[in-house]
Design a protein around this motif. Structure first.
Motif, PDB file in Angstrom:
ATOM      1  N   HIS A 164      48.722  15.364  79.353  1.00  0.00           N
ATOM      2  CA  HIS A 164      49.494  14.299  80.001  1.00  0.00           C
ATOM      3  C   HIS A 164      48.930  12.915  79.704  1.00  0.00           C
ATOM      4  O   HIS A 164      49.691  11.941  79.651  1.00  0.00           O
ATOM      5  CB  HIS A 164      49.591  14.566  81.499  1.00  0.00           C
ATOM      6  CG  HIS A 164      50.534  15.689  81.812  1.00  0.00           C
ATOM      7  ND1 HIS A 164      51.877  15.507  81.970  1.00  0.00           N
ATOM      8  CD2 HIS A 164      50.304  17.023  81.936  1.00  0.00           C
ATOM      9  CE1 HIS A 164      52.462  16.687  82.198  1.00  0.00           C
ATOM     10  NE2 HIS A 164      51.518  17.615  82.186  1.00  0.00           N
TER      11      HIS A 164
ATOM     12  N   PRO B 295      58.854  20.873  82.769  1.00  0.00           N
ATOM     13  CA  PRO B 295      59.412  19.632  83.323  1.00  0.00           C
ATOM     14  C   PRO B 295      58.392  18.509  83.442  1.00  0.00           C
ATOM     15  O   PRO B 295      58.732  17.333  83.251  1.00  0.00           O
ATOM     16  CB  PRO B 295      59.913  20.069  84.705  1.00  0.00           C
ATOM     17  CG  PRO B 295      60.197  21.529  84.563  1.00  0.00           C
ATOM     18  CD  PRO B 295      59.139  22.036  83.631  1.00  0.00           C
TER      19      PRO B 295
ATOM     20  N   ARG C 254      58.993  14.925  81.664  1.00  0.00           N
ATOM     21  CA  ARG C 254      59.051  13.692  82.437  1.00  0.00           C
ATOM     22  C   ARG C 254      57.991  12.691  81.974  1.00  0.00           C
ATOM     23  O   ARG C 254      58.239  11.481  81.901  1.00  0.00           O
ATOM     24  CB  ARG C 254      58.887  14.001  83.921  1.00  0.00           C
ATOM     25  CG  ARG C 254      60.101  14.724  84.519  1.00  0.00           C
ATOM     26  CD  ARG C 254      59.841  15.151  85.955  1.00  0.00           C
ATOM     27  NE  ARG C 254      59.571  14.009  86.819  1.00  0.00           N
ATOM     28  CZ  ARG C 254      60.511  13.242  87.359  1.00  0.00           C
ATOM     29  NH1 ARG C 254      61.781  13.505  87.137  1.00  0.00           N
ATOM     30  NH2 ARG C 254      60.179  12.225  88.130  1.00  0.00           N
ATOM     31  N   SER C 255      56.810  13.191  81.664  1.00  0.00           N
ATOM     32  CA  SER C 255      55.743  12.297  81.171  1.00  0.00           C
ATOM     33  C   SER C 255      56.139  11.649  79.857  1.00  0.00           C
ATOM     34  O   SER C 255      56.014  10.433  79.674  1.00  0.00           O
ATOM     35  CB  SER C 255      54.442  13.085  80.994  1.00  0.00           C
ATOM     36  OG  SER C 255      53.911  13.482  82.234  1.00  0.00           O
TER      37      SER C 255
ATOM     38  N   ALA D 137      59.155  11.292  78.605  1.00  0.00           N
ATOM     39  CA  ALA D 137      60.316  10.423  78.759  1.00  0.00           C
ATOM     40  C   ALA D 137      59.931   9.091  79.385  1.00  0.00           C
ATOM     41  O   ALA D 137      60.468   8.042  79.015  1.00  0.00           O
ATOM     42  CB  ALA D 137      61.378  11.122  79.591  1.00  0.00           C
ATOM     43  N   LYS D 138      59.002   9.129  80.341  1.00  0.00           N
ATOM     44  CA  LYS D 138      58.559   7.863  80.943  1.00  0.00           C
ATOM     45  C   LYS D 138      57.932   6.962  79.879  1.00  0.00           C
ATOM     46  O   LYS D 138      58.156   5.747  79.879  1.00  0.00           O
ATOM     47  CB  LYS D 138      57.557   8.136  82.062  1.00  0.00           C
ATOM     48  CG  LYS D 138      57.001   6.849  82.680  1.00  0.00           C
ATOM     49  CD  LYS D 138      56.167   7.097  83.916  1.00  0.00           C
ATOM     50  CE  LYS D 138      55.673   5.777  84.507  1.00  0.00           C
ATOM     51  NZ  LYS D 138      54.967   5.954  85.783  1.00  0.00           N
TER      52      LYS D 138
ATOM     53  N   TYR E 144      65.664  13.363  81.224  1.00  0.00           N
ATOM     54  CA  TYR E 144      65.719  13.299  82.684  1.00  0.00           C
ATOM     55  C   TYR E 144      66.966  13.985  83.233  1.00  0.00           C
ATOM     56  O   TYR E 144      66.935  14.584  84.314  1.00  0.00           O
ATOM     57  CB  TYR E 144      65.650  11.844  83.154  1.00  0.00           C
ATOM     58  CG  TYR E 144      64.247  11.283  83.135  1.00  0.00           C
ATOM     59  CD1 TYR E 144      63.221  11.892  83.860  1.00  0.00           C
ATOM     60  CD2 TYR E 144      63.939  10.160  82.363  1.00  0.00           C
ATOM     61  CE1 TYR E 144      61.935  11.386  83.832  1.00  0.00           C
ATOM     62  CE2 TYR E 144      62.648   9.649  82.333  1.00  0.00           C
ATOM     63  CZ  TYR E 144      61.651  10.268  83.073  1.00  0.00           C
ATOM     64  OH  TYR E 144      60.373   9.770  83.039  1.00  0.00           O
TER      65      TYR E 144
ATOM     66  N   THR F 214      65.978  17.727  83.278  1.00  0.00           N
ATOM     67  CA  THR F 214      65.112  18.138  84.397  1.00  0.00           C
ATOM     68  C   THR F 214      65.844  17.990  85.725  1.00  0.00           C
ATOM     69  O   THR F 214      65.633  18.783  86.646  1.00  0.00           O
ATOM     70  CB  THR F 214      63.802  17.332  84.418  1.00  0.00           C
ATOM     71  OG1 THR F 214      64.094  15.934  84.492  1.00  0.00           O
ATOM     72  CG2 THR F 214      62.972  17.611  83.170  1.00  0.00           C
ATOM     73  N   GLY F 215      66.716  16.981  85.819  1.00  0.00           N
ATOM     74  CA  GLY F 215      67.502  16.824  87.044  1.00  0.00           C
ATOM     75  C   GLY F 215      68.422  18.010  87.270  1.00  0.00           C
ATOM     76  O   GLY F 215      68.527  18.528  88.385  1.00  0.00           O
TER      77      GLY F 215
ATOM     78  N   ASP G 225      66.347  21.072  88.316  1.00  0.00           N
ATOM     79  CA  ASP G 225      65.973  21.024  89.736  1.00  0.00           C
ATOM     80  C   ASP G 225      67.186  21.245  90.636  1.00  0.00           C
ATOM     81  O   ASP G 225      67.065  21.823  91.725  1.00  0.00           O
ATOM     82  CB  ASP G 225      65.316  19.684  90.062  1.00  0.00           C
ATOM     83  CG  ASP G 225      63.884  19.598  89.555  1.00  0.00           C
ATOM     84  OD1 ASP G 225      63.287  20.654  89.278  1.00  0.00           O
ATOM     85  OD2 ASP G 225      63.363  18.470  89.423  1.00  0.00           O
TER      86      ASP G 225
END
Length: 520
Positions: free
Chosen positions: A76, A132, A136-137, A139-140, A180, A183-184, A187
């Protein structure tokens, strides 16, 4: 932000390995180091690629049955570290964290596991954590990292690497948005399943996710944009014909829902126009069911949607093709039917597989929010019918009453249906007054009779169904005028006694269902 970022190091962790080996080979050919987990690492190594296992990269072994393998600062940190901040770069160097420029990650098959009927513990194990988190990491930090979650994007990234020497910022931004969304949606599926496990029909937060299935030419009208998003299940397969429109899909959904009400043991045909049935029939053969459904309102059937409850045969396909039809929907079609319809290049043929009732929740947007409800799965139980008139209905009348009330369930309110011998003979839909709905149903039957040169409308000797109670006896008076002999309705009006008295006076049989079927 740097526009083009070369890929010097890439991490792979995939359940779906479609195209992964080719992607890794192309990236490695440009000098990138490959890092990977478990089965993906083995697939890359078997293809002759030099690959570093994540455990070797982090210096920490996988643990807890694989639940912990990528949750590590060397993963990460490599994804989140900003290359434009000297402080971040210095910390990465101090902790021996190498930057990762691209990740290719897809997730454990949670939804497929649920759909398979797996037990609680097995479903829990398919909740991906590391995947995920990495997505997310990355993509940020899309300023420096490309994140691939869909094999459809592999060729675009490879083309950029080949042409520009790395990924562009525009592509990384687009991939981040997709990441995102992925992952959305993941979830959302998990939260929906958990709510179901708790017996919660309406959770505190309702999360809905859909995958873009098709961008449509336009919405209901040419000045409106439109698209179809799939939220689950298996959409029909289009075998032939031009592209489906927004209105086609909306009408097809209405037609499928009604066709699914009928037992495939008895052929049934549904014709829908503007989301309302304009002809419905069962029959000894599929062809005869089509003939009877069309006879209800042949004018409205022009340019309509036809749904059948079992495999389409050649004779019926040929008959349907004689009039302009937008879409034909069936569980399957035989070779003769497909050959017949192939001559109609624009006619769309959709095959659904076995028809099934709608599950889950129905959702409609309004200003400021969503209206959510259970689907109307109410099925008429003959044992629950309460005959309220002096005259009892005959067996044939009872059968037609059940048929008519089933059709009424799928007609926009206010709705009146006339039926005879397992076929609709008059449909009045979507009126503000129940009396007007009855009058329209009768008028349509009269128009059909006049064009056919028949002595009187086919409503003579029919039964009538109403989706909700009669607030006054005036609606019943129209049914008597039409020649109906029996009526089925929910009951529950404060003037039920007046309506029953009017039915008795006219010699009608009438039954109350106790179940209303409003449809707006």
């Amino acid at each position: 932000m740097s526009d083009v970022v070369p890929v010097t190091r890439a991490l792979f962790s995939t359940h779906d390995k479609t195209g992964v080996v080719a992607l890794a080979q192309a990236i490695a050919a440009h000098g990138a180091q490959l890092i990977s987990t478990g089965g993906t690492a083995r697939a890359l190594a078997d293809a002759g690629l030099a690959v570093t296992e994540v455990a070797e990269h982090t210096g920490s072994p996988e643990m807890l049955d694989g639940r912990v393998k990528t949750l590590h600062p060397r993963v990460h940190g490599g994804l989140l570290g900003r290359r434009d901040l000297a402080e971040h770069v210095a910390q990465m160097q101090a902790h021996d964290i190498a930057p990762i420029d691209l990740i290719c990650v897809n997730l454990y098959p949670f939804e497929a596991t649920v759909a398979s009927g797996a037990g609680y513990d097995d479903v829990i194990e398919q909740i991906d954590i590391g995947g995920p988190a990495m997505i997310r990491s990355a993509a940020k930090n899309h300023a420096s990292v490309a994140v691939l979650v869909d094999p459809a994007d592999y060729p675009v990234v490879l083309a950029e690497i080949a042409e520009k020497g790395g990924t562009t910022l525009a592509t990384r931004r687009r991939l981040a948005a997709k990441a995102y969304a992925t992952t959305g949606a993941y979830d959302a599926a998990i939260s929906t399943w958990f709510a179901g496990q708790q017996g919660t029909r309406f959770p505190d937060r309702l999360v809905i996710a859909g995958r873009l299935e098709q961008t449509l030419r336009y919405g209901e009208n040419p000045h409106q944009a439109g698209a179809f998003y799939r939220t689950g299940g298996r959409p029909p397969v289009q075998v032939q014909g031009k592209e489906l429109s927004y209105n086609n899909l909306n009408d097809a959904d209405a037609a499928i829902a009604l066709a699914a009400e009928f037992d495939p043991a008895v052929p049934a045909v549904v014709i829908v126009k503007h989301a309302n049935p304009c002809g419905v029939a069962t029959g000894p053969s599929q062809y005869q069911a089509w003939v009877e459904a069309l006879a209800c309102d042949p004018v409205s059937a022009f340019g309509g949607i036809v749904a059948l409850n079992r495999k389409l045969d050649g004779a019926t396909a040929a008959a349907i093709a004689e009039i302009f039809t937008e879409v034909i929907i069936a569980p399957d079609a035989d070779a003769e039917a497909k050959a017949v319809l192939a001559r109609k290049k624009n006619l769309r043929l959709l095959l659904t597989g076995p028809l099934a009732e709608q599950k889950g929740l129905t959702v409609r947007s309004i200003g400021g929010g969503l209206l959510v409800q259970e689907p109307d799965l109410g099925v008429l139980d003959p044992a629950e019918l309460r005959v309220v008139t002096k005259r009892q209905p005959s067996e044939q009348e009872l059968a037609d009453m059940r048929f008519a009330f089933t059709v009424a369930k799928h007609v926009k309110s206010n709705a009146i249906i006339f039926a005879r011998n397992g076929a609709s003979v008059g449909i009045g839909a979507g009126q503000m007054s129940r009396v007007d709905a009855a009058r329209i149903a009768l008028r349509k039957a009269q128009d059909v009779a006049r064009v056919a040169g028949e002595a009187g409308p086919r409503t003579q000797g029919s039964v009538a169904a109403s989706d909700a109670f009669f607030p006054f006896a005036d609606g019943l008076d129209v049914l008597v005028e039409a020649g109906a002999t029996a009526v089925i309705q929910p009951g529950g009006s404060i003037r039920d006694n007046e309506v029953i008295e009017a039915a008795d006076k006219a010699g009608l049989a009438m039954a109350f269902t106790g179940v209303r079927h409003f449809r707006h």
